[in-house]
Write an enzyme that holds these catalytic residues in place. Structure first.
Site, short mmCIF file in Angstrom:
data_model
loop_
_atom_site.label_atom_id
_atom_site.label_comp_id
_atom_site.label_asym_id
_atom_site.label_seq_id
_atom_site.Cartn_x
_atom_site.Cartn_y
_atom_site.Cartn_z
N GLU A 157 1.82 -3.83 16.81
CA GLU A 157 0.47 -3.66 17.32
C GLU A 157 -0.67 -4.60 16.80
OE1 GLU A 157 -0.40 -0.50 19.18
OE2 GLU A 157 1.29 -0.18 19.25
N HIS A 160 -1.13 1.81 -4.05
CA HIS A 160 -1.67 3.34 -3.72
C HIS A 160 -1.04 4.06 -4.97
CE1 HIS A 160 -3.70 1.92 0.03
NE2 HIS A 160 -4.60 1.48 -1.11
N GLN A 212 0.65 -1.12 0.17
CA GLN A 212 0.31 -0.22 -0.02
C GLN A 212 1.01 1.15 -0.07
OE1 GLN A 212 -3.13 -0.88 3.39
NE2 GLN A 212 -2.49 -1.74 4.03
C1 BJW Z 1 5.18 -0.98 12.44
C2 BJW Z 1 6.21 -1.01 12.56
C3 BJW Z 1 7.79 -1.47 12.33
C4 BJW Z 1 4.96 1.15 13.13
N1 BJW Z 1 7.51 -1.98 11.78
N2 BJW Z 1 4.81 -2.39 11.94
C5 BJW Z 1 -16.77 4.28 4.72
C6 BJW Z 1 -16.62 5.53 5.07
C7 BJW Z 1 -15.85 6.07 4.28
C8 BJW Z 1 -14.68 5.12 3.26
C9 BJW Z 1 -14.71 3.91 3.42
C10 BJW Z 1 -15.95 3.25 4.51
N3 BJW Z 1 -15.62 1.85 4.17
C11 BJW Z 1 -14.80 1.86 3.37
C12 BJW Z 1 -14.98 3.36 2.00
C13 BJW Z 1 -13.67 3.65 1.26
C14 BJW Z 1 -11.98 3.47 1.84
C15 BJW Z 1 -12.10 3.19 3.09
O1 BJW Z 1 -11.25 1.44 3.09
N4 BJW Z 1 -12.05 3.88 4.68
C16 BJW Z 1 -11.25 3.26 5.56
C17 BJW Z 1 -10.39 4.43 6.13
C18 BJW Z 1 -12.90 3.22 6.45
N5 BJW Z 1 -11.25 3.67 0.46
C19 BJW Z 1 -11.12 4.20 -0.43
O2 BJW Z 1 -11.32 5.18 -0.16
C20 BJW Z 1 -10.34 3.86 -1.11
N6 BJW Z 1 -11.10 3.72 -2.54
C21 BJW Z 1 -12.24 2.58 -2.90
O3 BJW Z 1 -12.88 2.45 -2.38
O4 BJW Z 1 -12.76 3.11 -4.01
C22 BJW Z 1 -14.19 2.52 -4.00
C23 BJW Z 1 -14.58 3.18 -5.54
C24 BJW Z 1 -14.49 2.07 -6.85
C25 BJW Z 1 -14.39 3.05 -8.09
C26 BJW Z 1 -15.31 4.10 -8.39
C27 BJW Z 1 -15.07 4.71 -7.60
C28 BJW Z 1 -14.57 4.43 -6.38
C29 BJW Z 1 -8.79 4.51 -1.95
C30 BJW Z 1 -7.95 3.88 -0.34
C31 BJW Z 1 -6.86 4.82 -0.85
C32 BJW Z 1 -5.86 5.12 0.15
N7 BJW Z 1 -5.09 6.00 0.49
C33 BJW Z 1 -4.38 6.30 1.82
C34 BJW Z 1 -3.44 7.95 1.48
C35 BJW Z 1 -3.36 8.44 0.38
C36 BJW Z 1 -1.59 8.27 0.09
C37 BJW Z 1 -0.57 9.01 0.24
O5 BJW Z 1 -0.85 9.58 -0.14
O6 BJW Z 1 0.03 8.14 1.38
O7 BJW Z 1 -3.51 5.38 1.34
S1 BJW Z 1 -4.81 6.14 2.89
C38 BJW Z 1 -3.55 5.18 4.37
O8 BJW Z 1 -4.33 4.71 4.58
C39 BJW Z 1 -2.48 5.67 3.03
C40 BJW Z 1 -1.67 4.12 3.14
O9 BJW Z 1 -1.56 3.60 2.10
C41 BJW Z 1 -3.87 3.23 3.39
C42 BJW Z 1 -2.87 2.62 4.34
O10 BJW Z 1 -2.50 2.49 6.01
P1 BJW Z 1 -1.19 1.69 6.12
O11 BJW Z 1 -0.85 1.46 4.97
O12 BJW Z 1 -2.37 0.07 7.32
O13 BJW Z 1 -0.21 2.44 7.59
P2 BJW Z 1 -1.57 2.96 8.97
O14 BJW Z 1 -0.78 3.99 9.09
O15 BJW Z 1 -3.06 2.48 9.20
O16 BJW Z 1 -0.72 2.00 10.10
C43 BJW Z 1 0.51 0.83 10.29
C44 BJW Z 1 0.77 0.04 11.32
O17 BJW Z 1 2.48 -0.03 11.11
C45 BJW Z 1 0.58 -0.25 12.92
O18 BJW Z 1 -0.68 -1.28 12.64
C46 BJW Z 1 1.31 -0.35 13.50
O19 BJW Z 1 1.60 -0.92 14.57
C47 BJW Z 1 2.38 -0.67 12.48
N8 BJW Z 1 3.57 -0.03 12.56
N9 BJW Z 1 5.75 0.84 13.53
C48 BJW Z 1 5.88 -2.66 11.54
N10 BJW Z 1 8.08 -0.83 12.52
#
Ligand code: BJW
Ligand code: ZN
Length: 262
Positions: free
Chosen positions: A237, A137, A113
């Site tokens: 976590e 992403h 991601q």
């Molecule tokens: C360690 C560590 C160490 C620490 N070692 N580990 C309800 C409401 C509104 C929206 C939605 C909803 N339900 C679903 C949605 C849709 C939405 C969504 O999922 N939202 C949820 C938040 C609720 N999804 C979308 O909108 C997606 N698109 C979509 O669904 O399209 C539908 C569609 C279809 C057809 C036409 C049109 C639309 C798109 C999602 C895009 C995500 N984008 C982001 C930001 C942009 C990128 C950027 O600027 O970088 O991507 S969000 C952000 O979260 C980023 C990441 O890739 C993504 C995931 O985060 P990640 O990688 O899990 O990071 P963290 O910080 O959450 O976790 C880090 C972890 O590491 C933690 O667990 C720590 O413990 C751990 N850690 N140190 C190992 N040393």
């Protein structure tokens, strides 16, 4: 290996747990490594959620949605320019190296991601072909034209001092945006299909450093598990992945991944 075979393993694996996980990985014809922001945390790149996460300091609604870009492209570019700079001055770490070294031996796909390109850099250094990494992403180092859709690599420093200095399309002159998937935007269907195919084909899925809260990516390990295959988690976590897993290694990617993949 069925889920039942993993049930004897404690939630916090001991040396025996590590030995079992390594056995699973070594026996697998196809390993899927599914990563999130925690994979790069020890390289100095902040995660999104949790203590020190980007979403504690910045509002996702202001920076990572198409509406935010339409409202204030300068602010959005300022943020992405800052993050591009952070990543440019970082290097892939020991965890990326462990994954790339195993990929070089074959039978490993990375679905990430992350938009930092660190998996790709680490793989390139070892001569691993780029198609081993599926970046769901997008990339901090690609731009997309808001009008003609042209996509280009761009590693330059962004001048976001004014709207007139923002990057423009060399083909049509329109405003460029980061080629990143924002909330509410669809992921590339071809990449998504390849990622889910890998999840179906994987003998084991290693989930590293993701809170597994953003869909559709968060469903990837569930697909492997639904096929009766093992899911191993590395994360300091507990997450929705680990609540169902016995093979959850609590700690950093740099600590556990090299031991798991060596
Ligand atoms: C360690 C560590 C160490 C620490 N070692 N580990 C309800 C409401 C509104 C929206 C939605 C909803 N339900 C679903 C949605 C849709 C939405 C969504 O999922 N939202 C949820 C938040 C609720 N999804 C979308 O909108 C997606 N698109 C979509 O669904 O399209 C539908 C569609 C279809 C057809 C036409 C049109 C639309 C798109 C999602 C895009 C995500 N984008 C982001 C930001 C942009 C990128 C950027 O600027 O970088 O991507 S969000 C952000 O979260 C980023 C990441 O890739 C993504 C995931 O985060 P990640 O990688 O899990 O990071 P963290 O910080 O959450 O976790 C880090 C972890 O590491 C933690 O667990 C720590 O413990 C751990 N850690 N140190 C190992 N040393
Ligand atoms: Zn254009």
């Amino acid at each position: 290996m069925s889920q039942e075979n993993l049930d004897a393993t404690a939630d916090q694996p001991d040396d025996h747990g590590l030995a079992r996980a390594r056995e699973l990985v070594n026996a697998a014809a196809h390993v899927l490594v599914f990563t999130g922001a925690g994979m790069s945390a020890e390289c100095g790149i902040p995660t999104f959620r949790g203590a020190g996460g980007l979403w504690n300091r910045f509002r996702a609604e202001d920076l990572a949605t198409p509406t935010a870009f339409a409202r204030d492209p300068r602010l959005v570019w300022e943020w992405y320019g800052w993050r591009r700079g952070l990543v440019t001055s970082s290097r892939p770490g020991r965890a990326h190296a462990a994954v790339a070294e195993r990929a070089a031996r074959g039978g490993l796909t990375v679905v990430t991601q992350n938009v930092d390109g660190l998996h790709e850099r680490s793989a390139r250094d070892r001569g691993v072909p780029p198609h081993h990494t599926i970046a769901l992403h997008g990339s901090l180092f690609r731009t997309r034209c808001t009008d003609c859709g042209n996509v280009e690599w761009d590693e330059s420093t962004v001048d976001s001092s004014g709207e007139e200095t923002l990057p423009r399309c060399e083909l049509c002159g329109s405003l460029l945006r980061p080629d990143i998937v924002w909330f509410g935007e669809a992921l590339d269907p071809e990449l998504l299909e390849r990622a889910f195919r890998s999840a179906r084909e994987a003998d084991v899925c290693i989930v590293v450093g993701t809170s597994a809260r953003v869909e559709p990516a968060a469903s990837i390990p569930r697909v492997t598990r639904a096929g009766g295959r093992a899911v191993i988690e590395i994360n300091p976590e507990s997450t929705s992945v680990s609540s169902r897993e016995r093979l959850a290694f609590r700690g950093g990617a740099e600590d556990w991944l090299p031991r798991l993949l060596e």
